[in-house]
Design a protein around this motif. Structure first.
Motif, PDB file in Angstrom:
ATOM      1  N   GLY A  51       0.818  -1.207   0.000  1.00  0.00           N
ATOM      2  CA  GLY A  51       0.000   0.000   0.000  1.00  0.00           C
ATOM      3  C   GLY A  51       0.854   1.260   0.000  1.00  0.00           C
ATOM      4  O   GLY A  51       0.575   2.214  -0.746  1.00  0.00           O
ATOM      5  N   GLU A  52       1.890   1.278   0.815  1.00  0.00           N
ATOM      6  CA  GLU A  52       2.759   2.453   0.878  1.00  0.00           C
ATOM      7  C   GLU A  52       3.531   2.644  -0.427  1.00  0.00           C
ATOM      8  O   GLU A  52       3.708   3.767  -0.906  1.00  0.00           O
ATOM      9  CB  GLU A  52       3.739   2.302   2.043  1.00  0.00           C
ATOM     10  N   ILE A  53       3.999   1.548  -1.006  1.00  0.00           N
ATOM     11  CA  ILE A  53       4.759   1.633  -2.252  1.00  0.00           C
ATOM     12  C   ILE A  53       3.893   2.174  -3.385  1.00  0.00           C
ATOM     13  O   ILE A  53       4.293   3.071  -4.129  1.00  0.00           O
ATOM     14  CB  ILE A  53       5.332   0.255  -2.629  1.00  0.00           C
ATOM     15  N   GLU A  54       2.686   1.650  -3.494  1.00  0.00           N
ATOM     16  CA  GLU A  54       1.795   2.099  -4.565  1.00  0.00           C
ATOM     17  C   GLU A  54       1.342   3.533  -4.344  1.00  0.00           C
ATOM     18  O   GLU A  54       1.216   4.320  -5.303  1.00  0.00           O
ATOM     19  CB  GLU A  54       0.581   1.170  -4.657  1.00  0.00           C
ATOM     20  N   ALA A  55       1.091   3.894  -3.089  1.00  0.00           N
ATOM     21  CA  ALA A  55       0.669   5.272  -2.804  1.00  0.00           C
ATOM     22  C   ALA A  55       1.739   6.277  -3.223  1.00  0.00           C
ATOM     23  O   ALA A  55       1.433   7.346  -3.749  1.00  0.00           O
ATOM     24  CB  ALA A  55       0.360   5.412  -1.310  1.00  0.00           C
ATOM     25  N   LEU A  56       2.999   5.923  -3.009  1.00  0.00           N
ATOM     26  CA  LEU A  56       4.087   6.807  -3.424  1.00  0.00           C
ATOM     27  C   LEU A  56       4.130   6.942  -4.940  1.00  0.00           C
ATOM     28  O   LEU A  56       4.350   8.046  -5.471  1.00  0.00           O
ATOM     29  CB  LEU A  56       5.416   6.275  -2.899  1.00  0.00           C
ATOM     30  N   ARG A  67       1.571   6.623  -7.015  1.00  0.00           N
ATOM     31  CA  ARG A  67       0.415   7.418  -7.461  1.00  0.00           C
ATOM     32  C   ARG A  67       0.610   8.896  -7.139  1.00  0.00           C
ATOM     33  O   ARG A  67       0.193   9.768  -7.901  1.00  0.00           O
ATOM     34  CB  ARG A  67      -0.865   6.921  -6.786  1.00  0.00           C
ATOM     35  N   GLU A  68       1.235   9.182  -6.015  1.00  0.00           N
ATOM     36  CA  GLU A  68       1.385  10.566  -5.570  1.00  0.00           C
ATOM     37  C   GLU A  68       2.149  11.409  -6.582  1.00  0.00           C
ATOM     38  O   GLU A  68       1.848  12.597  -6.773  1.00  0.00           O
ATOM     39  CB  GLU A  68       2.101  10.579  -4.218  1.00  0.00           C
ATOM     40  N   LEU A  69       3.107  10.826  -7.257  1.00  0.00           N
ATOM     41  CA  LEU A  69       3.899  11.568  -8.238  1.00  0.00           C
ATOM     42  C   LEU A  69       3.039  12.053  -9.400  1.00  0.00           C
ATOM     43  O   LEU A  69       3.306  13.108  -9.984  1.00  0.00           O
ATOM     44  CB  LEU A  69       5.038  10.688  -8.763  1.00  0.00           C
ATOM     45  N   TYR A  70       2.006  11.311  -9.743  1.00  0.00           N
ATOM     46  CA  TYR A  70       1.141  11.692 -10.872  1.00  0.00           C
ATOM     47  C   TYR A  70      -0.034  12.557 -10.416  1.00  0.00           C
ATOM     48  O   TYR A  70      -0.578  13.326 -11.204  1.00  0.00           O
ATOM     49  CB  TYR A  70       0.633  10.435 -11.583  1.00  0.00           C
ATOM     50  N   TYR A  71      -0.423  12.424  -9.163  1.00  0.00           N
ATOM     51  CA  TYR A  71      -1.519  13.242  -8.658  1.00  0.00           C
ATOM     52  C   TYR A  71      -1.102  14.706  -8.485  1.00  0.00           C
ATOM     53  O   TYR A  71      -1.960  15.582  -8.345  1.00  0.00           O
ATOM     54  CB  TYR A  71      -2.023  12.707  -7.316  1.00  0.00           C
ATOM     55  N   GLU A  72       0.214  14.954  -8.471  1.00  0.00           N
ATOM     56  CA  GLU A  72       0.659  16.339  -8.336  1.00  0.00           C
ATOM     57  C   GLU A  72       0.174  17.210  -9.498  1.00  0.00           C
ATOM     58  O   GLU A  72      -0.100  18.399  -9.315  1.00  0.00           O
ATOM     59  CB  GLU A  72       2.184  16.380  -8.257  1.00  0.00           C
ATOM     60  N   SER A  73       0.055  16.621 -10.664  1.00  0.00           N
ATOM     61  CA  SER A  73      -0.443  17.370 -11.830  1.00  0.00           C
ATOM     62  C   SER A  73      -1.958  17.267 -11.978  1.00  0.00           C
ATOM     63  O   SER A  73      -2.525  17.843 -12.906  1.00  0.00           O
ATOM     64  CB  SER A  73       0.224  16.845 -13.107  1.00  0.00           C
ATOM     65  N   PRO A  92      -4.632  17.782  -9.239  1.00  0.00           N
ATOM     66  CA  PRO A  92      -5.083  18.038  -7.859  1.00  0.00           C
ATOM     67  C   PRO A  92      -6.545  17.685  -7.620  1.00  0.00           C
ATOM     68  O   PRO A  92      -6.955  17.501  -6.472  1.00  0.00           O
ATOM     69  CB  PRO A  92      -4.827  19.536  -7.690  1.00  0.00           C
ATOM     70  N   HIS A  93      -7.327  17.601  -8.665  1.00  0.00           N
ATOM     71  CA  HIS A  93      -8.757  17.304  -8.500  1.00  0.00           C
ATOM     72  C   HIS A  93      -9.032  15.811  -8.379  1.00  0.00           C
ATOM     73  O   HIS A  93     -10.164  15.395  -8.109  1.00  0.00           O
ATOM     74  CB  HIS A  93      -9.536  17.840  -9.704  1.00  0.00           C
ATOM     75  N   GLU A  94      -8.030  14.976  -8.567  1.00  0.00           N
ATOM     76  CA  GLU A  94      -8.218  13.529  -8.535  1.00  0.00           C
ATOM     77  C   GLU A  94      -8.324  13.013  -7.097  1.00  0.00           C
ATOM     78  O   GLU A  94      -7.844  13.641  -6.146  1.00  0.00           O
ATOM     79  CB  GLU A  94      -7.042  12.829  -9.232  1.00  0.00           C
ATOM     80  N   ASP A  95      -8.963  11.852  -6.950  1.00  0.00           N
ATOM     81  CA  ASP A  95      -9.060  11.174  -5.660  1.00  0.00           C
ATOM     82  C   ASP A  95      -7.755  10.427  -5.403  1.00  0.00           C
ATOM     83  O   ASP A  95      -7.486   9.386  -6.020  1.00  0.00           O
ATOM     84  CB  ASP A  95     -10.239  10.204  -5.663  1.00  0.00           C
ATOM     85  N   ILE A  96      -6.932  10.951  -4.501  1.00  0.00           N
ATOM     86  CA  ILE A  96      -5.611  10.361  -4.279  1.00  0.00           C
ATOM     87  C   ILE A  96      -5.689   8.998  -3.593  1.00  0.00           C
ATOM     88  O   ILE A  96      -4.706   8.257  -3.566  1.00  0.00           O
ATOM     89  CB  ILE A  96      -4.729  11.308  -3.449  1.00  0.00           C
ATOM     90  N   GLY A  97      -6.826   8.650  -3.048  1.00  0.00           N
ATOM     91  CA  GLY A  97      -6.973   7.354  -2.393  1.00  0.00           C
ATOM     92  C   GLY A  97      -7.369   6.240  -3.331  1.00  0.00           C
ATOM     93  O   GLY A  97      -7.413   5.078  -2.926  1.00  0.00           O
ATOM     94  N   LYS A  98      -7.628   6.547  -4.571  1.00  0.00           N
ATOM     95  CA  LYS A  98      -8.047   5.538  -5.543  1.00  0.00           C
ATOM     96  C   LYS A  98      -6.845   4.711  -5.979  1.00  0.00           C
ATOM     97  O   LYS A  98      -5.851   5.246  -6.479  1.00  0.00           O
ATOM     98  CB  LYS A  98      -8.686   6.222  -6.759  1.00  0.00           C
ATOM     99  N   THR A  99      -6.917   3.413  -5.810  1.00  0.00           N
ATOM    100  CA  THR A  99      -5.783   2.536  -6.106  1.00  0.00           C
ATOM    101  C   THR A  99      -5.625   2.347  -7.610  1.00  0.00           C
ATOM    102  O   THR A  99      -6.538   2.625  -8.400  1.00  0.00           O
ATOM    103  CB  THR A  99      -5.974   1.173  -5.451  1.00  0.00           C
ATOM    104  N   LEU A 100      -4.463   1.870  -7.990  1.00  0.00           N
ATOM    105  CA  LEU A 100      -4.208   1.595  -9.402  1.00  0.00           C
ATOM    106  C   LEU A 100      -5.147   0.510  -9.933  1.00  0.00           C
ATOM    107  O   LEU A 100      -5.604   0.583 -11.071  1.00  0.00           O
ATOM    108  CB  LEU A 100      -2.750   1.153  -9.588  1.00  0.00           C
ATOM    109  N   LYS A 101      -5.418  -0.483  -9.114  1.00  0.00           N
ATOM    110  CA  LYS A 101      -6.329  -1.541  -9.540  1.00  0.00           C
ATOM    111  C   LYS A 101      -7.709  -0.986  -9.851  1.00  0.00           C
ATOM    112  O   LYS A 101      -8.339  -1.344 -10.857  1.00  0.00           O
ATOM    113  CB  LYS A 101      -6.432  -2.621  -8.463  1.00  0.00           C
ATOM    114  N   ALA A 102      -8.193  -0.069  -9.005  1.00  0.00           N
ATOM    115  CA  ALA A 102      -9.504   0.534  -9.238  1.00  0.00           C
ATOM    116  C   ALA A 102      -9.496   1.383 -10.506  1.00  0.00           C
ATOM    117  O   ALA A 102     -10.459   1.370 -11.280  1.00  0.00           O
ATOM    118  CB  ALA A 102      -9.912   1.372  -8.032  1.00  0.00           C
TER     119      ALA A 102
END
Length: 284
Positions: free
Chosen positions: A250-255, A257-263, A265-275
């Motif tokens: 979970g921590e690895i994937e969150a990191l 995703r975080e790099l792409y959510y920076e561009s 900001p309106h996205e749901d940062i809690g949404k997993t890659l699988k979802a």
């Protein structure tokens, strides 16, 4: 004329025959009862010592009358029996020591192999999470629109090359150790096969466009969009397979995703890659 054995020699032979018969009888009784409780090496050693002492003590008493037997005769015989028993005990103790050493080495090798597999799976999962995230976010924008139809304009090669996935440096470096991952290795290889096809497609289109000094046609861009989409399902399966070997996925994937959510900001940062991948595959 053949030598006639003396009375003492005859007595010793009789004693040896009796001893042999006793040992054979005990052996037959042991073979007929294989499920004796407490039949451990310690029990066998104790039995051997008891039999040895009994033989040493009883042989002189069981020998028939004849020539007088000196104490040195049976003392020497008993010394040989005790020496043999001590040799047997030493051999058994040495066997147990070697067995413990071999078991300890096997256990250490298994532990080292397990740790190597865990470390390998973790570093591959981290790289895979970034690669899958890149393919997922790039397909959402801008390649989803190219996938849906030829409604967009042509594309410059400079813009196309920006979408090339990074080289899987770690995957290539540890390719010889993928067998440690078990079934997860097949899913990982499938994703990298699709990723390689995507990179090759982009490189070929960009090279041909540069050679002819022209932009990339929309129909070719649709092919690139299809290549992006084809990486998503294998990537999701590879992440799921490697997750069984990694603890902090979970921590690895969150990191990643975080790099792409920076561009975004309106996205749901809690949404997993699988979802995100499942949502793409359902709607395209």
């Amino acid at each position: 004329m053949a030598d006639v054995p003396s009375g003492r020699e005859i007595a010793l032979r009789k004693g040896a025959n009796r001893t042999s018969k006793i040992c054979c009888t005990l052996r037959l009784e042991e073979m007929s009862n294989n499920d004796l409780p407490g039949l451990t090496p310690a029990w066998l050693i104790s039995l051997g010592l008891a039999l040895g002492c009994t033989i040493v003590v009883m042989i002189p008493a069981s020998i028939a009358t004849g020539d007088q037997i000196k104490s040195s005769d049976w003392i020497g015989f008993s010394g040989n029996v005790v020496a043999g028993a001590m040799t047997l005990i030493a051999a058994i103790l040495a066997w147990f020591a070697v067995k413990r050493q071999v078991d300890a080495q096997d256990q250490a090798q298994r532990a080292a192999r397990q740790q190597q597999t865990t470390d390998l799976a973790r570093i591959l999962y981290a790289e895979l999470a970034h690669l899958v995230a890149r393919c997922c976010f790039d397909f959402e924008a801008p390649w989803r629109e190219y996938w849906q139809g030829p409604s967009l304009d042509k594309m410059q090669t400079v813009k196309l090359r920006k979408c090339v996935p990074v080289d899987p440096v770690i995957y290539r470096a540890v390719a010889g150790q993928l067998a440690l991952l078990g079934p997860a290795a097949q899913h990982l290889m499938e994703f990298h096969y699709r990723l390689s096809a995507l990179r090759r497609e982009i490189d070929n289109l960009a090279s041909n466009a540069d050679l002819n000094n022209e932009q990339i046609e929309n129909e070719n861009l649709q092919l690139v969009a299809r290549r992006f989409r084809e990486t998503l399902r294998p990537g999701s399966k590879a992440l799921e397979a490697l997750a069984e070997l990694v603890k902090d996925t979970g921590e690895i994937e969150a990191l990643a995703r975080e790099l792409y959510y920076e561009s975004r900001p309106h996205e749901d940062i809690g949404k997993t890659l699988k979802a995100r991948v499942e949502a793409i595959l359902r709607t395209t």
